[in-house]
Each structure stands twice: as structure tokens, then as C-alpha cells.
Design an enzyme around this catalytic site. Structure first.
Site, mmCIF file in Angstrom:
data_model
loop_
_atom_site.group_PDB
_atom_site.id
_atom_site.type_symbol
_atom_site.label_atom_id
_atom_site.label_comp_id
_atom_site.label_asym_id
_atom_site.label_seq_id
_atom_site.Cartn_x
_atom_site.Cartn_y
_atom_site.Cartn_z
ATOM 1 N N PHE A 131 -38.731 -6.075 10.198
ATOM 2 C CA PHE A 131 -39.171 -4.989 11.086
ATOM 3 C C PHE A 131 -39.056 -3.653 10.374
ATOM 4 O O PHE A 131 -38.005 -3.328 9.822
ATOM 5 C CB PHE A 131 -38.333 -4.961 12.369
ATOM 6 C CG PHE A 131 -38.813 -3.928 13.352
ATOM 7 C CD1 PHE A 131 -39.868 -4.208 14.221
ATOM 8 C CD2 PHE A 131 -38.242 -2.663 13.395
ATOM 9 C CE1 PHE A 131 -40.340 -3.242 15.107
ATOM 10 C CE2 PHE A 131 -38.706 -1.694 14.287
ATOM 11 C CZ PHE A 131 -39.755 -1.984 15.137
ATOM 12 N N ASP A 216 -34.747 -1.193 3.507
ATOM 13 C CA ASP A 216 -34.865 -0.545 4.811
ATOM 14 C C ASP A 216 -33.503 -0.697 5.492
ATOM 15 O O ASP A 216 -33.177 -1.742 6.040
ATOM 16 C CB ASP A 216 -35.971 -1.216 5.630
ATOM 17 C CG ASP A 216 -36.110 -0.602 7.028
ATOM 18 O OD1 ASP A 216 -35.196 0.126 7.467
ATOM 19 O OD2 ASP A 216 -37.138 -0.875 7.688
ATOM 20 N N LYS A 245 -31.775 5.533 12.773
ATOM 21 C CA LYS A 245 -30.849 5.138 13.838
ATOM 22 C C LYS A 245 -29.502 5.871 13.807
ATOM 23 O O LYS A 245 -29.416 6.990 14.280
ATOM 24 C CB LYS A 245 -30.687 3.619 13.821
ATOM 25 C CG LYS A 245 -31.994 2.913 14.198
ATOM 26 C CD LYS A 245 -31.793 1.514 14.725
ATOM 27 C CE LYS A 245 -33.046 1.004 15.420
ATOM 28 N NZ LYS A 245 -34.060 0.424 14.541
HETATM 29 C C1 LIG Z 1 -35.444 0.568 14.279
HETATM 30 C C2 LIG Z 1 -35.952 0.221 12.932
HETATM 31 C C3 LIG Z 1 -37.061 0.885 12.359
HETATM 32 C C4 LIG Z 1 -37.879 1.886 13.115
HETATM 33 O O1 LIG Z 1 -37.175 3.037 13.436
HETATM 34 P P1 LIG Z 1 -37.821 4.083 14.479
HETATM 35 O O2 LIG Z 1 -36.849 5.218 14.472
HETATM 36 O O3 LIG Z 1 -37.928 3.382 15.791
HETATM 37 O O4 LIG Z 1 -39.147 4.452 13.957
HETATM 38 C C5 LIG Z 1 -37.402 0.558 11.063
HETATM 39 N N1 LIG Z 1 -36.731 -0.367 10.367
HETATM 40 C C6 LIG Z 1 -35.671 -1.017 10.875
HETATM 41 C C7 LIG Z 1 -34.947 -2.024 10.039
HETATM 42 C C8 LIG Z 1 -35.260 -0.764 12.188
HETATM 43 O O5 LIG Z 1 -34.240 -1.443 12.715
#
Ligand SMILES: *Cc1c(COP(=O)(O)O)cnc(C)c1O
Length: 391
Positions: A131, A216, A245
Site C-alpha cells: 500500500f 515506504d 502518519k
Molecule cells: C497510510 C499509508 C500511505 C498513505 O498515506 P496518506 O497520508 O494516507 O496519503 C502510504 N504508505 C503506507 C505504507 C501507508 O501505511
């Protein structure tokens, strides 16, 4: 019904309550009900609700200057960038507003780097069920089933491989490959851990092929899994990392970090109106200073041990498996009861998330206390029992 819901663009299901205040691990709704919060704004409120450090920092910053815009430097942003660079070993930092935005920047940087150093290579290998966010390009980079076809035409250049499989990455590398982008642990997929050595082997592979390793860490960063950054578990350094986050302790701030040699944007290549504004940067700085202090670090470690103990005990006595580490856990059931358990827990005043039909996710504050962990355990066990017995 909540007043105003008729104008709310519906993109997800929400219960008919309105949250009005929060403190630490508790949220309170408009009717005065209290909830024990193990979602924390989606792994965002790493210090819990309304933490003093963040509150004080943004109050002080708001009365000094909120936003000087991207044409000028401001002190909290520079201090945050310096702190992140020093602690990560990645020398260059770009501040953004969301995880998806930071990842977009990471992919743009990789493509620019590919133009300059790899004969125009542009493909970024990502993983099935990975994700990376909800912008158009990140929808294509994300490996959730159906997402690539959801808003045609998708964005090219994100070949997918199974998570945890280094051989599959190697087979996917070609002339056009510029980078591999992975989560150190898959969060949205239901807290999926890769085999030991995954990032280390990816690091070696990327070095051998002259491509970039991009982590990420939007969910796993900021001590969510233990060390400040989850790649620290394996002692490797990626070329590029993204954070989001937990970085702002509740405020919207994200970051794109890169090794000095990889940081190849030229004027005009990238930018962000709100990126690096003084207010959210002050929040990020307060979070960074708090979570890297020795006293918080020892509280966080104790809390994590206690959480692991309690969740393991419940998993074991309820025929479930536990995966994860730090303050990010998934409880995996043998049947698709996670959503029912989540609803039942909500009725009992405990906030949990069910990212998959058979997986519950726990992402509490990093300093969630023993009493709160015990309360969570009691309600969780009761909720599972009720769902299993169909009462
Ligand atoms: C939550 C998340 C995102 C997206 O972050 P947003 O602030 O909602 O755009 C991207 N990568 C990972 C691994 C995430 O958990």
C-alpha cells in the site's frame, strides 16, 4: 443522524457518532461515551490524543508564524529536516503533507535519477498487496487487488512481485527498472512481516543492479515497530525513504528522504504549497524530540513488551495467530470474523481496525499504559468470545 452528514461525500462507512475530544488513549463522543483507542487516527497519534508536547509546540508556533510558504525557509522545518537527516543517515529531506504525496515525490525522484544515471529507466517494482496511498499514481503503485484497473488508464511503470520474495524481484529487474519500493512490514495488507533478511537481500540485489532501494515507512516509521525506522531491524540503509502518519503526532506532515547522491531534483522539478510549513513542522519536531528521548524510549519499550504479552496470550487462548512488532500488530483468525469482532468491540467501547476479513489490527499510542492494555485485552477477549458463540 449527525447534522451535516447529508453534505459529507461518502467514501467509507462511519458509525453514527461524532467524536468531540480525546486524551491519551481515550476518545469521547458527543453523547459522552468514552472509547479506548487502539486505532489512534490510523497509526497517526503516536503520542496519543492531545499530547502536551505537540499541543505546546503548535500553540507556540501558531502565535509566532504559521506559514511563510515555500518561497522562504522557516526554523522548525529546517530543524526537523536536520533531525531526520541526522537520525536516518539520509542527507536530504523534502517535507510534504501526506504519505501518498511523499511517495509521489519518491517515484518522481527515482524517475529523474533514472534519466540521469540509468538511461531513462523508470519502472519502480512494487509488491502485491503493498500500500502506497490513494493518489492516481499511488493507486497504480499499490498492489491491492482491483486497484490497478479502478481508474483507467492507470499509470505505467509499477510491475508487481509477491511480498517477501527476493527471487521474484530479481526476475522482475530489467533495463527499464530504476527502483524497488517496499514497506518494511506491510501495514494495510494486515500486518504482514517479510522473512528475516528481506531488506538486507534487497539491498544487496539493488546494489548489484545499480538500482534504488526505496522504503515506504509511512506506517512503520517513527518507532511504530520499535526502532525509529523499521529498516533499522535489519541494519540496512535504503536510498530513499518516506515517512508520514506518526511524524506529526496527529498533524498532517510527511517526508521524503534521500541519500545525498540520489537527491537529484532540479529547480522546478518538485514542490508543495503547504509542504514544510512552520506549524506542522513544529509538530513533527516535537514528536521527533519526544520519541527519541531516553525516558520515552524506555516507556515505549516497556509498553511494547506488555502489548506483545497481552496480545499473544489472547491469540493463543482464542485460536488466532499474532504477527507484528513494536506497536503494530495483526491478529489473524482462521475465519472471517474480524469485522464482526471489530463491531462488537466498538459496542463495548474499544476502537480496533479490521484491514482484512480475518485480520484485526492494533496500532495504539507508543506509550499506551499497562491498565489500558489490560482493558483492551478484556474487551477483546469478550468480543471474540461473543462472535464465536454467535451471541
Ligand atoms: C497510510 C499509508 C500511505 C498513505 O498515506 P496518506 O497520508 O494516507 O496519503 C502510504 N504508505 C503506507 C505504507 C501507508 O501505511
Amino acid at each position: 443522524m449527525n447534522p451535516g452528514t447529508e453534505h459529507w461525500m461518502v467514501v467509507n462507512e462511519r458509525p453514527d457518532v461524532r467524536m468531540v475530544r480525546g486524551h491519551g488513549s481515550y476518545l469521547e463522543d458527543a453523547a459522552g461515551r468514552r472509547y479506548l483507542d487502539f486505532i489512534q487516527g490510523w497509526a497517526v497519534n503516536c503520542l496519543g490524543h492531545a499530547p502536551t508536547a505537540v499541543r505546546d509546540a503548535i500553540a507556540a508556533q501558531a502565535s509566532t508564524v504559521i506559514n511563510v510558504g515555500p518561497a522562504f525557509h522557516n526554523e522548525p522545518a529546517l530543524r526537523l529536516a536536520s533531525g531526520l537527516a541526522r537520525l536516518s543517515g539520509l542527507g536530504k529531506v523534502f517535507l510534504a503533507n501526506s504519505g501518498a504525496e511523499a511517495n509521489e515525490g519518491a517515484v518522481k525522484l527515482a524517475r529523474r535519477w533514472g534519466q540521469k544515471h540509468r538511461r531513462g529507466a523508470f519502472e519502480v517494482i512494487t509488491t502485491i498487496d503493498g500500500f502506497h496511498g490513494r493518489t492516481l499514481a499511488m493507486t497504480s503503485a499499490t498492489g491491492k487487488a482491483g486497484w490497478a484497473e479502478a481508474f483507467p488508464p492507470g499509470i505505467d511503470g509499477f510491475p508487481k512481485v509477491p511480498y517477501g520474495d527476493v527471487g521474484a524481484v530479481e526476475r522482475a529487474i530489467g533495463e527499464r527498472t530504476v527502483a524497488v519500493m517496499v514497506e518494511p512490514m506491510q501495514g494495510e495488507a494486515g500486518v504482514v512481516m517479510p522473512p528475516d533478511g528481506y531488506l538486507r537481500e534487497l539491498r544487496t540485489l539493488c546494489d548489484r543492479h545499480g538500482i534504488l532501494l526505496m522504503c515506504d515507512e509511512v506506517q512503520t516509521g517513527m518507532s511504530r515497530t520499535g526502532p525509529l525506522f523499521a529498516h533499522g531491524h535489519e541494519g540496512v540503509l535504503p536510498d530513499v525513504m518516506t515517512l508520514g502518519k506518526g511524524l506529526g503526532g496527529g498533524l498532517p506532515i510527511a517526508a521524503l528522504l534521500a541519500r545525498d547522491e540520489v537527491s537529484c531534483f532540479e529547480f522546478g522539478d518538485h514542490g508543495s504549497t503547504f509542504g514544510g510549513n512552520a506549524l506542522t513542522s513544529a509538530a513533527g519536531l516535537a514528536v521527533l524530540e519526544t520519541i527519541t528521548s531516553a525516558s520515552f524510549e524506555s516507556r515505549r519499550a516497556d509498553s511494547s513488551r506488555r502489548l506483545l504479552q497481552e496480545l499473544s496470550r489472547i491469540a493463543e487462548s482464542h485460536g488466532a495467530l499474532l504477527r507484528g512488532r513494536g506497536h503494530l500488530f495483526g491478529m489473524v483468525f482462521d475465519t472471517g470474523i474480524a469485522e464482526a469482532v471489530r463491531r462488537r468491540a466498538f459496542e463495548h467501547g474499544l476502537l480496533l481496525n479490521a484491514p482484512r476479513p480475518h485480520v484485526l489490527r492494533f496500532m495504539p499510542a507508543l506509550d499506551v499504559g499497562d491498565d489500558e492494555i489490560e482493558s483492551m485485552g478484556r474487551v477483546l477477549a469478550r468480543s471474540i468470545d461473543e462472535c464465536r458463540q454467535g451471541t
